[in-house]
Design an enzyme around this catalytic site. Structure first.
Site, mmCIF file in Angstrom:
data_model
loop_
_atom_site.group_PDB
_atom_site.id
_atom_site.type_symbol
_atom_site.label_atom_id
_atom_site.label_comp_id
_atom_site.label_asym_id
_atom_site.label_seq_id
_atom_site.Cartn_x
_atom_site.Cartn_y
_atom_site.Cartn_z
ATOM 1 C CB SER A 131 -0.852 -0.022 1.270
ATOM 2 O OG SER A 131 -1.459 1.223 1.491
ATOM 3 C CE1 TYR A 158 -3.949 -2.683 5.668
ATOM 4 C CE2 TYR A 158 -3.320 -0.414 5.197
ATOM 5 C CZ TYR A 158 -3.670 -1.676 4.758
ATOM 6 O OH TYR A 158 -3.727 -1.932 3.405
ATOM 7 C CE LYS A 205 -1.414 -4.377 3.517
ATOM 8 N NZ LYS A 205 -1.751 -5.642 2.839
HETATM 9 P P1 NAD Z 1 -11.266 -6.768 1.170
HETATM 10 O O1 NAD Z 1 -11.515 -6.770 2.630
HETATM 11 O O2 NAD Z 1 -12.382 -6.445 0.261
HETATM 12 O O3 NAD Z 1 -10.663 -8.194 0.726
HETATM 13 C C1 NAD Z 1 -9.846 -8.960 1.566
HETATM 14 C C2 NAD Z 1 -10.400 -10.386 1.539
HETATM 15 O O4 NAD Z 1 -9.567 -11.198 2.373
HETATM 16 C C3 NAD Z 1 -11.812 -10.503 2.070
HETATM 17 O O5 NAD Z 1 -12.587 -11.250 1.144
HETATM 18 C C4 NAD Z 1 -11.675 -11.240 3.399
HETATM 19 O O6 NAD Z 1 -12.784 -12.055 3.664
HETATM 20 C C5 NAD Z 1 -10.392 -12.038 3.167
HETATM 21 N N1 NAD Z 1 -9.603 -12.336 4.370
HETATM 22 C C6 NAD Z 1 -9.223 -11.483 5.354
HETATM 23 N N2 NAD Z 1 -8.472 -12.119 6.265
HETATM 24 C C7 NAD Z 1 -8.340 -13.415 5.836
HETATM 25 C C8 NAD Z 1 -7.675 -14.543 6.328
HETATM 26 N N3 NAD Z 1 -6.995 -14.499 7.473
HETATM 27 N N4 NAD Z 1 -7.752 -15.697 5.621
HETATM 28 C C9 NAD Z 1 -8.447 -15.763 4.461
HETATM 29 N N5 NAD Z 1 -9.121 -14.704 3.952
HETATM 30 C C10 NAD Z 1 -9.060 -13.543 4.629
HETATM 31 O O7 NAD Z 1 -10.019 -5.807 0.919
HETATM 32 P P2 NAD Z 1 -9.415 -5.248 -0.454
HETATM 33 O O8 NAD Z 1 -9.715 -3.803 -0.536
HETATM 34 O O9 NAD Z 1 -9.802 -6.135 -1.570
HETATM 35 O O10 NAD Z 1 -7.867 -5.387 -0.129
HETATM 36 C C11 NAD Z 1 -7.098 -6.494 -0.569
HETATM 37 C C12 NAD Z 1 -5.651 -6.290 -0.131
HETATM 38 O O11 NAD Z 1 -5.171 -5.077 -0.687
HETATM 39 C C13 NAD Z 1 -5.451 -6.179 1.380
HETATM 40 O O12 NAD Z 1 -4.274 -6.844 1.718
HETATM 41 C C14 NAD Z 1 -5.312 -4.689 1.608
HETATM 42 O O13 NAD Z 1 -4.515 -4.405 2.747
HETATM 43 C C15 NAD Z 1 -4.590 -4.265 0.335
HETATM 44 N N6 NAD Z 1 -4.809 -2.843 0.003
HETATM 45 C C16 NAD Z 1 -6.085 -2.360 -0.111
HETATM 46 C C17 NAD Z 1 -6.293 -1.011 -0.415
HETATM 47 C C18 NAD Z 1 -7.676 -0.430 -0.492
HETATM 48 O O14 NAD Z 1 -7.820 0.781 -0.359
HETATM 49 N N7 NAD Z 1 -8.721 -1.219 -0.735
HETATM 50 C C19 NAD Z 1 -5.183 -0.185 -0.610
HETATM 51 C C20 NAD Z 1 -3.890 -0.709 -0.506
HETATM 52 C C21 NAD Z 1 -3.728 -2.056 -0.190
HETATM 53 C C1 WQD Z 2 -9.506 9.781 0.902
HETATM 54 C C2 WQD Z 2 -9.710 11.272 1.145
HETATM 55 C C3 WQD Z 2 -10.010 11.825 3.474
HETATM 56 C C4 WQD Z 2 -13.842 9.738 3.962
HETATM 57 C C5 WQD Z 2 -6.870 4.781 3.074
HETATM 58 C C6 WQD Z 2 -5.790 4.105 3.852
HETATM 59 C C7 WQD Z 2 -4.699 3.652 2.932
HETATM 60 C C8 WQD Z 2 -5.251 2.815 1.778
HETATM 61 C C9 WQD Z 2 -6.398 3.468 1.103
HETATM 62 C C10 WQD Z 2 -5.057 0.508 2.342
HETATM 63 C C11 WQD Z 2 -8.951 11.805 2.367
HETATM 64 C C12 WQD Z 2 -11.258 12.135 2.678
HETATM 65 C C13 WQD Z 2 -12.667 10.260 3.453
HETATM 66 C C14 WQD Z 2 -14.888 10.634 4.331
HETATM 67 C C15 WQD Z 2 -13.515 12.480 3.612
HETATM 68 N N1 WQD Z 2 -5.755 1.560 2.237
HETATM 69 N N2 WQD Z 2 -12.515 11.601 3.271
HETATM 70 N N3 WQD Z 2 -14.683 11.974 4.121
HETATM 71 O O1 WQD Z 2 -7.147 7.834 3.776
HETATM 72 O O2 WQD Z 2 -6.220 8.138 1.425
HETATM 73 O O3 WQD Z 2 -6.314 5.909 2.406
HETATM 74 O O4 WQD Z 2 -7.368 3.878 2.076
HETATM 75 O O5 WQD Z 2 -3.893 0.344 2.237
HETATM 76 O O6 WQD Z 2 -3.800 2.929 3.711
HETATM 77 O O7 WQD Z 2 -5.282 5.019 4.807
HETATM 78 O O8 WQD Z 2 -8.407 6.971 1.740
HETATM 79 O O9 WQD Z 2 -10.766 6.972 1.036
HETATM 80 O O10 WQD Z 2 -10.241 7.058 3.513
HETATM 81 O O11 WQD Z 2 -9.771 9.058 2.092
HETATM 82 O O12 WQD Z 2 -13.381 13.704 3.456
HETATM 83 O O13 WQD Z 2 -15.950 10.224 4.810
HETATM 84 O O14 WQD Z 2 -11.108 11.493 1.435
HETATM 85 O O15 WQD Z 2 -9.776 12.783 4.454
HETATM 86 O O16 WQD Z 2 -8.539 13.109 2.068
HETATM 87 P P1 WQD Z 2 -6.984 7.331 2.409
HETATM 88 P P2 WQD Z 2 -9.870 7.457 2.128
#
Ligand code: NAD
Ligand code: WQD
Length: 339
Positions: free
Chosen positions: A126, A150, A154
């Site tokens: 991330s 979190y 990572k």
């Molecule tokens: P999500 O929660 O939609 O998907 C994660 C999936 O993993 C879910 O289906 C959940 O049921 C499953 N899961 C969780 N723990 C588990 C375990 N111990 N064993 C088996 N299954 C398990 O999340 P996402 O948004 O699809 O994110 C996927 C990956 O990408 C995560 O590792 C997250 O940290 C990373 N990521 C997400 C974002 C984002 O903003 N969505 C940003 C950067 C990184």
């Molecule tokens: C985006 C912008 C908020 C909600 C997070 C995690 C990051 C990654 C992605 C996993 C910001 C603003 C948000 C609301 C708002 N996840 N906001 N009102 O914070 O960039 O990233 O998700 O790895 O680790 O920190 O994403 O979508 O929460 O926010 O004004 O109700 O929207 O302040 O500027 P963020 P976000």
């Protein structure tokens, strides 16, 4: 006979879209998910989109016995590891759950892979690992830091992968640093389905547009950005999914590989830009209030995308109009189904 890829977390938001593009690229997909944050019905939706139902095992990446059985029963050639917990706020309340799922889950999976002789691994990292950016755009060599559990998980897994790669030959590892994934498959059949009140901006905006929530709280309008609201690099989840196929192919072609790349668009949009774009895409008004800054938020963040292009030949192509249109289609179809 096509290759089988193990996709952990494959019924989740990003994993389900990656499963669709993997299948469309000719791979067979085996999903392992414990369904803690996703629904089994996602499998039907994937089958409807691709004409092929992925194999599915309900199980946990921390369950070593289940993993060993999985690797014994199928000829798995690579693993895409999405499974984990991802809510920043929750991670400060329940840090042990985050270390257990994200770190222990990864070590258990990698140990099972090592025993099975499977050494191709694509990891969901991330942009949170960059902490508060010292300069923009963010290049992959920017110093890393974390301000919440979190983010720490990572960092730990990224480091563990580097150590593993150096420890013995043959590992092919991609650490993909996602920026802000949004949008949905253009069919509207799969998308982001957060449980309870959404933490992230786009699903919240979408729920205001359908009338499920009254108003958006915009967290701060006094940042040093063009309109004062936070700026992020939003990337369409289908572009992100294609980035995984590119990374997988690159790893498979290499004798050994350690890739660390940003998956973003290189363009930053503010909260109010996103609200406006969503209103245009949906034809609905999105009411909002200006609220205090959210603790831990940064002002602005966007990716340098050159390394991804040079190493993977991949670039994001979908703009915020498509992100909002696809997110809206998904949200509206879900709202219609819920009655
Ligand atoms: P999500 O929660 O939609 O998907 C994660 C999936 O993993 C879910 O289906 C959940 O049921 C499953 N899961 C969780 N723990 C588990 C375990 N111990 N064993 C088996 N299954 C398990 O999340 P996402 O948004 O699809 O994110 C996927 C990956 O990408 C995560 O590792 C997250 O940290 C990373 N990521 C997400 C974002 C984002 O903003 N969505 C940003 C950067 C990184
Ligand atoms: C985006 C912008 C908020 C909600 C997070 C995690 C990051 C990654 C992605 C996993 C910001 C603003 C948000 C609301 C708002 N996840 N906001 N009102 O914070 O960039 O990233 O998700 O790895 O680790 O920190 O994403 O979508 O929460 O926010 O004004 O109700 O929207 O302040 O500027 P963020 P976000």
């Amino acid at each position: 006979m096509s290759e089988t890829i193990l996709v952990t977390g494959g019924t989740g938001f990003i994993g389900s879209h990656a499963t669709v593009v993997l299948q469309q690229a000719g791979y067979r997909v085996l999903i392992l998910d414990n369904l803690c944050n996703s629904a089994i019905s996602v499998l039907d939706a994937i089958a409807e989109i691709t004409g092929q139902r992925p194999d599915f095992v309900q199980g946990d990446v921390r369950d070593r016995q289940a993993l060993d059985a999985l690797f014994r029963s199928r000829a798995i050639s690579a693993v895409l590891h999405f499974a984990g917990l991802k809510a920043v706020g929750e991670s400060t309340q329940k840090p042990l759950d985050y270390y257990d799922n994200n770190v222990h889950g990864s070590t258990t999976l990698l140990a099972a892979m090592r025993q099975a002789g499977v050494r191709t691994f694509v990891f969901s990292s991330s942009a949170t690992v960059y902490g508060d950016p010292q300069k923009l755009p963010l290049t992959e060599d920017h110093p890393r830091s974390a301000t919440n559990p979190y983010g720490h998980t990572k960092l730990v897994v990224e480091d563990m992968l580097e150590n593993l790669y150096r420890s013995e030959p043959g590992w092919r590892i991609a650490r993909l640093r996602y920026f802000n994934p949004v949008g949905a498959h253009p069919s509207g059949l799969i998308g982001e389905a957060p449980q309870g009140v959404p933490n992230n901006l786009m699903p919240y905006v979408a729920q205001v547009a359908t009338g499920r929530r009254p108003r958006l709280q915009v967290y701060g309008n006094d940042y040093d950005t063009p309109d004062g609201t936070g700026v992020r690099d939003y990337i369409h989840v289908m572009d992100l999914a294609l980035g995984h196929v590119a990374a997988l192919r690159r790893c498979q072609q290499a004798g050994q590989e350690m890739l660390t790349v940003n998956l973003g668009t290189g363009v930053g949009y503010s909260v109010l830009d996103m609200v406006k774009a969503f209103e245009q895409a949906s034809g609905k008004a999105v009411a909002y209030d200006i609220a205090p800054r959210r603790p831990g938020d940064i002002a602005a963040c966007w990716a340098d995308t050159e390394l991804a292009f040079q190493t993977l030949g991949w670039r994001a192509t979908k703009d915020i109009r498509e992100m909002c249109e696809d997110a809206w289609r998904w949200e509206a179809m879900q709202a219609a189904r819920a009655g």
